[in-house]
Design a protein around this motif. Structure first.
Motif, PDB file in Angstrom:
ATOM      1  N   THR A  89       9.519  21.942  -2.496  1.00  0.00           N
ATOM      2  CA  THR A  89      10.867  21.741  -1.972  1.00  0.00           C
ATOM      3  C   THR A  89      11.905  22.086  -3.024  1.00  0.00           C
TER       4      THR A  89
ATOM      5  N   THR B 195      12.043  25.910  -3.439  1.00  0.00           N
ATOM      6  CA  THR B 195      12.731  26.525  -2.298  1.00  0.00           C
ATOM      7  C   THR B 195      14.232  26.316  -2.381  1.00  0.00           C
ATOM      8  N   ASP B 196      14.650  25.099  -2.726  1.00  0.00           N
ATOM      9  CA  ASP B 196      16.078  24.817  -2.863  1.00  0.00           C
ATOM     10  C   ASP B 196      16.708  25.666  -3.967  1.00  0.00           C
TER      11      ASP B 196
ATOM     12  N   ILE C 251      15.700  28.619  -5.047  1.00  0.00           N
ATOM     13  CA  ILE C 251      15.761  30.014  -4.597  1.00  0.00           C
ATOM     14  C   ILE C 251      16.904  30.204  -3.611  1.00  0.00           C
ATOM     15  N   VAL C 252      17.040  29.301  -2.656  1.00  0.00           N
ATOM     16  CA  VAL C 252      18.105  29.405  -1.663  1.00  0.00           C
ATOM     17  C   VAL C 252      19.476  29.325  -2.333  1.00  0.00           C
ATOM     18  N   THR C 253      19.622  28.426  -3.286  1.00  0.00           N
ATOM     19  CA  THR C 253      20.892  28.287  -4.003  1.00  0.00           C
ATOM     20  C   THR C 253      21.221  29.556  -4.792  1.00  0.00           C
ATOM     21  N   THR C 254      20.228  30.102  -5.484  1.00  0.00           N
ATOM     22  CA  THR C 254      20.445  31.311  -6.279  1.00  0.00           C
ATOM     23  C   THR C 254      20.797  32.504  -5.393  1.00  0.00           C
ATOM     24  N   VAL C 255      20.084  32.680  -4.317  1.00  0.00           N
ATOM     25  CA  VAL C 255      20.372  33.785  -3.398  1.00  0.00           C
ATOM     26  C   VAL C 255      21.769  33.625  -2.806  1.00  0.00           C
ATOM     27  N   GLY C 256      22.160  32.413  -2.464  1.00  0.00           N
ATOM     28  CA  GLY C 256      23.496  32.161  -1.930  1.00  0.00           C
ATOM     29  C   GLY C 256      24.581  32.517  -2.926  1.00  0.00           C
TER      30      GLY C 256
ATOM     31  N   ARG D 134      24.737  36.347  -3.293  1.00  0.00           N
ATOM     32  CA  ARG D 134      25.343  36.935  -2.103  1.00  0.00           C
ATOM     33  C   ARG D 134      26.850  36.733  -2.103  1.00  0.00           C
TER      34      ARG D 134
END
Length: 113
Positions: free
Chosen positions: A22, A25-26, A28-33, A36
């Motif tokens: 978890t 995943t959090d 990775i999602v934060t970094t990609v956001g 972007r």
């Protein structure tokens, strides 16, 4: 009748904590956001500016052509036989505008040497 499957309680059996999937995943999602927001945000803004700028320029050219045509048509109706006066005035106006823009084309912007 199906028996419910009980999941055993997870315990930390190694160097990684139980919640590492978890957390990963959090992260990775934060970094990609963040990436972007920093890349596609300005790119979308620039693309919109280019599209709206081109659209405005096209509309301005169409409006200018229609205004010139309307001026000549109205002058031809109200000044019969003397349309050359309108052509002379319009030519002088457009020539002065062109000379003004030509003089600005070769000046050095302030702050540059």
């Amino acid at each position: 009748m199906a028996h419910p499957v009980e999941t055993p309680a997870r315990t930390q059996t190694g160097p990684l904590p139980d919640q590492w999937p978890t957390q990963a995943t959090d992260a990775i999602v934060t970094t990609v956001g963040k990436v972007r927001d920093r890349t596609t945000g300005p790119a979308i803004t620039a693309a919109r500016a280019v599209v709206y700028g081109l659209f405005a320029a096209i509309l301005a050219v169409v409006a200018a052509v229609l205004a010139i045509t309307m001026t000549i048509r109205l002058a031809n109706n109200y000044i019969p036989g003397k349309i050359w006066i309108v052509y002379l005035g319009l030519g002088a106006l457009l020539t002065l505008g062109g000379l003004f823009l030509w003089s600005k084309a070769f000046t050095t912007p302030p702050g540059e040497s």
